[in-house]
Design a protein around this motif. Structure first.
Motif, PDB file in Angstrom:
ATOM      1  N   TYR A  99       0.782  -1.235  -0.184  1.00 42.35           N
ATOM      2  CA  TYR A  99      -0.050  -0.169   0.088  1.00 42.35           C
ATOM      3  C   TYR A  99       0.893   1.277   0.103  1.00 42.35           C
ATOM      4  N   SER A 100       1.923   1.070   0.957  1.00 37.24           N
ATOM      5  CA  SER A 100       2.771   2.446   0.780  1.00 37.24           C
ATOM      6  C   SER A 100       3.697   2.557  -0.385  1.00 37.24           C
ATOM      7  N   GLY A 133       0.571   3.277  -3.031  1.00 38.72           N
ATOM      8  CA  GLY A 133      -0.375   4.459  -2.813  1.00 38.72           C
ATOM      9  C   GLY A 133      -1.977   4.291  -3.092  1.00 38.72           C
ATOM     10  N   ALA A 134      -2.049   2.892  -2.924  1.00 35.91           N
ATOM     11  CA  ALA A 134      -3.453   2.442  -2.999  1.00 35.91           C
ATOM     12  C   ALA A 134      -3.523   0.941  -2.529  1.00 35.91           C
TER      13      ALA A 134
END
Length: 223
Positions: free
Chosen positions: A101-102, A105-106
């Motif tokens: 996720y990091s 960004g999603a």
């Protein structure tokens, strides 16, 4: 002591009498030494660059989905005890998802019932253990551990870096030998020219009983 002062004075007299020859010889020698320094500095810079990028190399060990969570700590302990391993960090499925996720960004796994990301262990190495041969041996030993499904590290990239490092070392050694020979030949050539131009003076010294070493010292200092 008198002989030493005489030799130094004679060398200074020769340099003053023929300044152009002395300056040319000095500049040639200085240029060769500067070239040697440049080669040496380039070698040190390449070595430091290799050490810096090698320090960032780690290995990720993916664990089999059938491996029970209760046995992960045992596998982790076995890995830590292996030669060359400085640290081992366990990445659970949840941590792997957070990492993805990091990075992206999603949450790409949103909507999935199960987390398909594998559990893994990221290990770092001791400073003197980061070589392709050592890591290949470590990989072979890790594959023998039950529960290890796959191992990844930049193997081909590391081998290419080491080949480049070895090539640079050979080039530096070759250039060092060539420059050293050039320095010696330059000195010998300067001494030979100086001796030829003062053959009569050398003959007089020999007739007076001076030895070869005593006669050659002023020309060596001048050259």
């Amino acid at each position: 002591m008198i002989k030493i002062f005489y030799l130094i004075g004679k060398s200074a007299t020769n340099i003053v009498a023929r300044p152009l020859s002395a300056i040319t010889s000095f500049l040639s020698l200085l240029l060769l030494l500067l070239m040697f320094d440049m080669v040496w500095i380039s070698s040190l810079s390449a070595e430091r660059y290799y050490e810096r990028i090698a320090a960032d190399i780690d290995m990720e060990i993916f664990l089999d989905d059938t491996l029970a969570d209760s046995t992960v700590s045992g596998v982790l302990g076995t890995i830590v005890e292996m030669d060359g391993v400085a640290d081992a960090r366990y990445i659970s499925k949840e941590k792997a998802r957070d990492k993805l996720y990091s990075l992206m960004g999603a949450d790409l796994l949103d909507g999935l019932e199960d987390n398909p990301l594998p559990r893994s262990v990221i290990i770092t190495f001791e400073n003197d253990y980061r070589s392709s041969a050592n890591l290949a041996t470590l990989k072979e030993n890790l594959n023998r551990i039950d529960g290890v499904s796959e191992i990844y590290y930049p193997e081909e990239w590391l081998e290419k870096i080491e080949m480049t490092r070895g090539l640079i070392f050979k080039i530096v050694v070759f250039l060092g030998i060539v420059i050293s020979l050039a320095v010696v030949l330059n000195l010998l050539h300067s001494i030979r020219l100086s001796a030829r131009s003062r053959g009569q003076e050398i003959l007089q010294h020999r007739l007076l009983g001076a030895g070869k070493f005593f006669i050659s010292i002023p020309y060596i200092l001048e050259g």
